[in-house]
Design a protein around this motif. Structure first.
Motif, short mmCIF file in Angstrom:
data_model
loop_
_atom_site.label_atom_id
_atom_site.label_comp_id
_atom_site.label_asym_id
_atom_site.label_seq_id
_atom_site.Cartn_x
_atom_site.Cartn_y
_atom_site.Cartn_z
N ILE A 216 -8.52 -0.82 -3.61
CA ILE A 216 -8.07 -1.25 -4.23
C ILE A 216 -7.10 0.46 -3.64
O ILE A 216 -5.81 -0.03 -3.26
CB ILE A 216 -7.55 -1.45 -6.05
CG1 ILE A 216 -8.67 -2.90 -5.61
CG2 ILE A 216 -6.45 -1.18 -6.85
CD1 ILE A 216 -8.60 -2.94 -7.31
N ASP A 217 -7.17 0.98 -3.82
CA ASP A 217 -6.83 2.61 -4.22
C ASP A 217 -6.47 2.56 -2.64
O ASP A 217 -5.13 2.70 -1.40
CB ASP A 217 -7.38 3.37 -4.29
CG ASP A 217 -7.90 4.04 -6.09
OD1 ASP A 217 -6.80 2.98 -6.23
OD2 ASP A 217 -8.71 4.34 -6.44
N LEU A 218 -7.12 1.86 -1.43
CA LEU A 218 -7.13 1.57 0.28
C LEU A 218 -5.64 1.29 0.25
O LEU A 218 -4.91 1.70 0.76
CB LEU A 218 -8.44 0.92 0.51
CG LEU A 218 -8.62 0.81 2.27
CD1 LEU A 218 -8.17 2.37 3.32
CD2 LEU A 218 -9.83 0.51 2.87
N LEU A 219 -5.92 -0.50 -0.50
CA LEU A 219 -4.84 -1.66 0.12
C LEU A 219 -3.21 -0.64 -0.71
O LEU A 219 -2.78 -0.67 0.26
CB LEU A 219 -4.68 -2.66 -0.61
CG LEU A 219 -6.10 -3.25 0.32
CD1 LEU A 219 -6.23 -4.56 -0.81
CD2 LEU A 219 -5.93 -3.17 1.37
N GLU A 220 -3.61 0.06 -2.00
CA GLU A 220 -2.19 0.86 -2.39
C GLU A 220 -1.60 1.42 -1.48
O GLU A 220 -0.43 2.25 -1.80
CB GLU A 220 -2.63 1.19 -3.39
CG GLU A 220 -1.67 1.86 -4.48
CD GLU A 220 -0.56 0.99 -4.01
OE1 GLU A 220 1.07 1.17 -4.82
OE2 GLU A 220 -0.06 -0.60 -4.66
N ARG B 297 0.19 1.08 2.13
CA ARG B 297 1.47 -0.16 1.07
C ARG B 297 1.87 1.17 1.19
O ARG B 297 3.94 0.74 1.75
CB ARG B 297 1.21 -1.11 -0.12
CG ARG B 297 2.31 -1.93 -0.60
CD ARG B 297 2.65 -1.73 -2.02
NE ARG B 297 1.91 -0.71 -3.36
CZ ARG B 297 3.12 -0.27 -3.04
NH1 ARG B 297 4.35 -0.71 -2.59
NH2 ARG B 297 2.70 0.67 -4.73
N CYS B 298 1.41 1.93 0.84
CA CYS B 298 2.79 3.30 0.76
C CYS B 298 3.31 4.08 1.48
O CYS B 298 4.60 4.57 2.07
CB CYS B 298 1.85 4.36 -0.12
SG CYS B 298 2.36 3.12 -2.48
N SER B 299 2.24 4.27 2.64
CA SER B 299 2.49 4.50 3.93
C SER B 299 2.69 3.90 4.49
O SER B 299 3.34 5.17 5.97
CB SER B 299 1.04 5.23 4.16
OG SER B 299 0.39 4.78 4.89
N ARG B 300 3.19 3.09 5.11
CA ARG B 300 3.63 2.02 6.08
C ARG B 300 3.19 2.04 7.46
O ARG B 300 3.76 2.23 8.54
CB ARG B 300 5.02 1.81 6.09
CG ARG B 300 6.32 1.70 4.57
CD ARG B 300 7.03 1.98 4.29
NE ARG B 300 8.13 1.59 3.10
CZ ARG B 300 9.32 1.30 2.91
NH1 ARG B 300 9.85 1.85 3.98
NH2 ARG B 300 9.49 1.67 2.01
#
Length: 476
Positions: A377-381, A384-387
């Protein structure tokens, strides 16, 4: 009334028909073939038997030959008929003996020696005897060696030497009771609860030999595979298990000549798998932030290379570069580097991705090894933030389930026996019941039932694998 009849001849009946027809033509006669239907003791059931009439030109006397239909062979009988006779164990020979005795005494000879010799003269081939099996010492050089009692020794096989990494294994009732990996050294002993074996007694033996301890227990000695080595080698952190390592290699599509980046050397397990995958023309760069982990990975890597060279007589490729660095802060280690694939085994891989991805080829894959779903979950988040130009193609877990498959045993330790197979004389329904009163030595080959169930000890969850693919960003 339900009548069961077949219009097709069995294969054995057709072969016999052709053989008898050939002999009749030589004697200026003819033959006829018909089916004889007889009723069994079971109501509304009939059995078709193929019969042959031989008709001579000037003789009204008919010769009738019955061609009994043999039962179909079981898978075990088919396999054992293909194996060399000297490779069968005494147990298999004992189980096959009742069936051979039944076939020899229960079925009369359908044609005499003259017909056989006539057929050999017509066809010019005399290598097939005893129901279509090749005669001994008639096919190849290997068959001649087997007939002479010589054991076949593959070319290039080397004996066990000092310095190799071996595995000792003891099984009891099909279960592994003892398994240990060790290095063969002079003036050393292999110790276990089942006894002691001197390493000098192991050296010079072929791999896969059974060697007895001082207590008379036979221990299997074999060479360690790469899977065995990474599972039993000394560790610093937890290793990437072979099943996940194999899946990661397929995800990244690593092939010979590739240049791969590994972040998180750990104990060196993934480094060994990558080293074998890229070959002598490829390169692996293994980076770890901790010096003790990197030291253990280097020791394990060199230890395996030494054992491999003694085993195969050629060196293992020295294609792994171990580097101690923190990729989050020290980006100079990746300067002017390009990679065909990236493997990450880190606690927070999303922090390293912005530094690593620019050095990854477009369309290539970054495979990430994560211990728990919270890290996923932390990886996917983080993505998403780093694009970052990454597509999350797959998140997977690889369960592994071992099975136990063994013959069914009674309480006294003897084998359970299936009911006798259906015959023309006794056409009874077979419900798969077991006959417990028959002795073990009278069991026909393939008549012992097997029980299959999952192993009581299973490997639990090991890791999650995430597959990320780099794509080319479209200009706005």
């Amino acid at each position: 009334m339900f009548v069961i009849m077949t219009a097709k001849m069995s294969q054995s009946a057709l072969c016999m028909y052709r053989l008898l027809r050939l002999r009749a033509l030589r004697n200026h006669g003819s033959i006829e073939m018909f089916s004889k239907v007889t009723q069994t003791t079971r109501q509304d059931c009939f059995i078709t038997t193929t019969c042959v009439n031989r008709v001579e030109n000037d003789d009204t006397k008919l010769t009738r030959v019955l061609l009994p239909r043999r039962r179909s062979l079981s898978p075990l009988e088919r396999v054992s008929s293909l194996l060399p006779q000297d490779s069968l164990t005494p147990e298999v020979e004992e189980l096959r003996r009742p069936d051979q005795h039944h076939l020899e005494n229960g079925h009369p000879r359908l044609f005499d020696t003259e017909a056989t010799e006539a057929n050999e003269e017509e066809t010019g081939f005399s290598g097939i005897k005893n129901g279509g099996q090749l005669s001994d010492c008639a096919s190849s050089e290997v068959a001649e060696n087997q007939c002479n009692g010589a054991s076949f020794q593959p070319k290039g096989e080397t004996l066990l030497t000092f310095g190799e990494v071996l595995v000792a294994e003891y099984r009891k009732k099909g279960q592994v009771e003892f398994r240990k990996m060790f290095q063969l050294l002079a003036r050393t002993q292999l110790q276990s609860s089942w006894g002691v074996i001197l390493h000098e007694d192991i050296a010079g033996k072929p791999a896969g030999s059974f060697i007895k301890t001082h207590r008379g227990v036979s221990i299997l000695i074999r060479r360690a595979s790469l899977e065995d080595y990474v599972l039993f080698m000394k560790r610093a952190p937890t290793i990437a298990y072979p099943k996940e390592a194999a899946a990661m290699l397929l995800m990244m599509d690593v092939t010979e000549g590739d240049c791969v980046l590994e972040a998180g050397s750990g104990s060196g397990a993934m480094s060994l798998f990558l080293s074998r995958a890229v070959g002598t023309s490829g390169r692996v760069m293994s980076v770890d932030v901790r010096q003790d982990h990197l030291k253990r990975a280097v020791l394990n890597y060199n230890h395996w290379r030494t054992s491999w060279e003694l085993r195969r007589g050629q060196p293992w490729p020295n294609n792994v570069e171990f580097v101690q660095a923190n990729l989050c802060t020290d980006t100079s280690v990746l300067q002017d580097r390009e990679f065909h694939a990236v493997a990450l085994d880190l606690i927070d891989p999303h922090l390293v991705l912005p530094i690593v991805i620019p050095h990854l080829h477009s369309g290539a894959v970054c495979a990430i090894y994560l211990a728990n779903i919270t890290q996923v979950i932390d990886l996917l988040e983080g993505l998403r933030c780093s694009r970052l130009p990454l597509l999350c193609e797959r998140i997977m877990e690889l369960p592994s389930r071992n099975w136990l498959v063994a013959p069914a045993l009674q309480k006294d330790g003897s084998y359970c026996i299936k009911k006798a197979s259906i015959t023309h004389d006794n056409f009874e329904e077979d419900d798969g019941a077991l006959e417990k009163d028959q002795p073990k030595q009278e069991a026909a080959f393939g008549s012992i039932p097997y029980i299959a169930r999952p192993h009581p000890v299973q490997l639990s969850h090991t890791a999650f694998l995430v597959k990320l693919r780099k794509y080319v960003q479209q200009p706005f």
